[in-house]
Scaffold this motif. Structure first.
Motif, PDB file in Angstrom:
ATOM      1  N   ARG A   6       0.820  -1.211   0.000  1.00 24.11           N
ATOM      2  CA  ARG A   6       0.000   0.000   0.000  1.00 24.11           C
ATOM      3  C   ARG A   6       0.852   1.258   0.000  1.00 24.11           C
ATOM      4  N   ARG A   7       1.948   1.246   0.705  1.00 23.71           N
ATOM      5  CA  ARG A   7       2.771   2.437   0.837  1.00 23.71           C
ATOM      6  C   ARG A   7       3.288   2.964  -0.499  1.00 23.71           C
ATOM      7  N   PRO A   8       3.867   2.143  -1.360  1.00 20.51           N
ATOM      8  CA  PRO A   8       4.292   2.670  -2.656  1.00 20.51           C
ATOM      9  C   PRO A   8       3.140   3.215  -3.491  1.00 20.51           C
ATOM     10  N   ALA A   9       1.957   2.620  -3.364  1.00 23.88           N
ATOM     11  CA  ALA A   9       0.802   3.117  -4.106  1.00 23.88           C
ATOM     12  C   ALA A   9       0.484   4.548  -3.688  1.00 23.88           C
ATOM     13  N   ARG A  10       0.598   4.867  -2.416  1.00 22.35           N
ATOM     14  CA  ARG A  10       0.365   6.237  -1.950  1.00 22.35           C
ATOM     15  C   ARG A  10       1.388   7.183  -2.549  1.00 22.35           C
ATOM     16  N   ARG A  13       0.480   7.958  -6.062  1.00 24.83           N
ATOM     17  CA  ARG A  13      -0.627   8.907  -6.170  1.00 24.83           C
ATOM     18  C   ARG A  13      -0.145  10.329  -5.940  1.00 24.83           C
ATOM     19  N   ALA A  14       0.729  10.512  -4.958  1.00 27.56           N
ATOM     20  CA  ALA A  14       1.266  11.844  -4.691  1.00 27.56           C
ATOM     21  C   ALA A  14       2.117  12.313  -5.869  1.00 27.56           C
ATOM     22  N   ALA A  15       2.919  11.419  -6.422  1.00 30.61           N
ATOM     23  CA  ALA A  15       3.744  11.768  -7.576  1.00 30.61           C
ATOM     24  C   ALA A  15       2.865  12.055  -8.790  1.00 30.61           C
ATOM     25  N   ALA A  16       1.830  11.279  -8.958  1.00 33.43           N
ATOM     26  CA  ALA A  16       0.915  11.502 -10.075  1.00 33.43           C
ATOM     27  C   ALA A  16       0.241  12.865  -9.944  1.00 33.43           C
ATOM     28  N   GLN A  17      -0.178  13.219  -8.753  1.00 37.67           N
ATOM     29  CA  GLN A  17      -0.804  14.533  -8.533  1.00 37.67           C
ATOM     30  C   GLN A  17       0.194  15.650  -8.812  1.00 37.67           C
ATOM     31  N   ARG A  18       1.421  15.457  -8.375  1.00 45.55           N
ATOM     32  CA  ARG A  18       2.465  16.452  -8.641  1.00 45.55           C
ATOM     33  C   ARG A  18       2.677  16.592 -10.142  1.00 45.55           C
ATOM     34  N   ASN A  19       2.703  15.466 -10.855  1.00 46.56           N
ATOM     35  CA  ASN A  19       2.874  15.509 -12.306  1.00 46.56           C
ATOM     36  C   ASN A  19       1.747  16.285 -12.973  1.00 46.56           C
ATOM     37  N   VAL A  20       0.531  16.060 -12.531  1.00 47.39           N
ATOM     38  CA  VAL A  20      -0.609  16.795 -13.087  1.00 47.39           C
ATOM     39  C   VAL A  20      -0.434  18.289 -12.834  1.00 47.39           C
ATOM     40  N   GLU A  21      -0.041  18.644 -11.637  1.00 46.11           N
ATOM     41  CA  GLU A  21       0.125  20.058 -11.295  1.00 46.11           C
ATOM     42  C   GLU A  21       1.205  20.725 -12.136  1.00 46.11           C
ATOM     43  N   VAL A  22       2.363  20.058 -12.303  1.00 41.73           N
ATOM     44  CA  VAL A  22       3.432  20.669 -13.099  1.00 41.73           C
ATOM     45  C   VAL A  22       3.052  20.723 -14.576  1.00 41.73           C
ATOM     46  N   LEU A  23       2.320  19.729 -15.046  1.00 43.33           N
ATOM     47  CA  LEU A  23       1.870  19.752 -16.436  1.00 43.33           C
ATOM     48  C   LEU A  23       0.895  20.898 -16.683  1.00 43.33           C
ATOM     49  N   VAL A  24      -0.016  21.115 -15.763  1.00 44.45           N
ATOM     50  CA  VAL A  24      -0.989  22.204 -15.916  1.00 44.45           C
ATOM     51  C   VAL A  24      -0.280  23.550 -15.883  1.00 44.45           C
ATOM     52  N   GLU A  25       0.641  23.729 -14.964  1.00 39.21           N
ATOM     53  CA  GLU A  25       1.383  24.996 -14.888  1.00 39.21           C
ATOM     54  C   GLU A  25       2.215  25.216 -16.146  1.00 39.21           C
ATOM     55  N   ALA A  26       2.861  24.171 -16.631  1.00 40.13           N
ATOM     56  CA  ALA A  26       3.648  24.280 -17.856  1.00 40.13           C
ATOM     57  C   ALA A  26       2.742  24.590 -19.047  1.00 40.13           C
ATOM     58  N   ALA A  27       1.603  23.934 -19.109  1.00 40.20           N
ATOM     59  CA  ALA A  27       0.662  24.175 -20.208  1.00 40.20           C
ATOM     60  C   ALA A  27       0.173  25.622 -20.193  1.00 40.20           C
ATOM     61  N   LYS A  28      -0.101  26.157 -19.011  1.00 35.61           N
ATOM     62  CA  LYS A  28      -0.517  27.564 -18.919  1.00 35.61           C
ATOM     63  C   LYS A  28       0.539  28.464 -19.541  1.00 35.61           C
ATOM     64  N   ALA A  29       1.796  28.246 -19.168  1.00 36.73           N
ATOM     65  CA  ALA A  29       2.893  29.077 -19.673  1.00 36.73           C
ATOM     66  C   ALA A  29       3.047  28.922 -21.184  1.00 36.73           C
ATOM     67  N   VAL A  30       2.999  27.698 -21.662  1.00 31.52           N
ATOM     68  CA  VAL A  30       3.165  27.444 -23.091  1.00 31.52           C
ATOM     69  C   VAL A  30       1.982  27.999 -23.879  1.00 31.52           C
ATOM     70  N   PHE A  31       0.776  27.799 -23.390  1.00 32.26           N
ATOM     71  CA  PHE A  31      -0.403  28.309 -24.086  1.00 32.26           C
ATOM     72  C   PHE A  31      -0.374  29.839 -24.149  1.00 32.26           C
ATOM     73  N   ASP A  32       0.142  30.476 -23.098  1.00 32.25           N
ATOM     74  CA  ASP A  32       0.225  31.938 -23.078  1.00 32.25           C
ATOM     75  C   ASP A  32       1.141  32.465 -24.180  1.00 32.25           C
ATOM     76  N   THR A  33       2.199  31.719 -24.487  1.00 27.81           N
ATOM     77  CA  THR A  33       3.166  32.196 -25.466  1.00 27.81           C
ATOM     78  C   THR A  33       3.009  31.583 -26.849  1.00 27.81           C
ATOM     79  N   SER A  34       2.533  30.346 -26.920  1.00 24.54           N
ATOM     80  CA  SER A  34       2.515  29.635 -28.201  1.00 24.54           C
ATOM     81  C   SER A  34       1.131  29.224 -28.684  1.00 24.54           C
ATOM     82  N   SER A  35       0.130  29.315 -27.897  1.00 28.28           N
ATOM     83  CA  SER A  35      -1.253  28.918 -28.176  1.00 28.28           C
ATOM     84  C   SER A  35      -1.508  27.478 -27.755  1.00 28.28           C
TER      85      SER A  35
END
Length: 95
Positions: A6-10, A13-35
């Motif tokens: 169970r511990r590695p699964a947690r 999940r935390a790493a997956a959430q972090r990945n989603v957050e960094v992807l969204v932030e990166a997408a915001k920056a890229v969309f602002d400059t490149s569409s």
């Protein structure tokens, strides 16, 4: 042994959430400059993750665009009460 499994699964999940957050932030920056049509590679390089990670969380480009737009809407909604409490309406809209 069950607690070890169970511990590695947690962590994933935390790493997956972090990945989603960094992807969204990166997408915001890229969309602002490149569409929203910018290459996925540009987003993943800025986020520091692989293209597979992007498609695992956002199988379609529209999925990522939707989350980025919703994030912007949420930011505006959250800022509303503070701005309206400290500014006249026309000033608050320009902040």
């Amino acid at each position: 042994m069950a607690s070890r499994r169970r511990r590695p699964a947690r962590r994933r999940r935390a790493a997956a959430q972090r990945n989603v957050e960094v992807l969204v932030e990166a997408a915001k920056a890229v969309f602002d400059t490149s569409s929203v049509d910018a290459p996925a590679k540009e987003i993943t390089e800025l986020a520091g993750v692989g293209v597979g990670t992007l498609y695992r969380h956002f199988p379609q480009r529209a999925d990522l665009v939707k989350v980025v737009v919703q994030s912007g809407i949420d930011s505006v909604v959250e800022a509303g009460p503070l701005l309206s409490a400290s500014h006249f309406p026309d000033e608050a809209l320009n902040r």
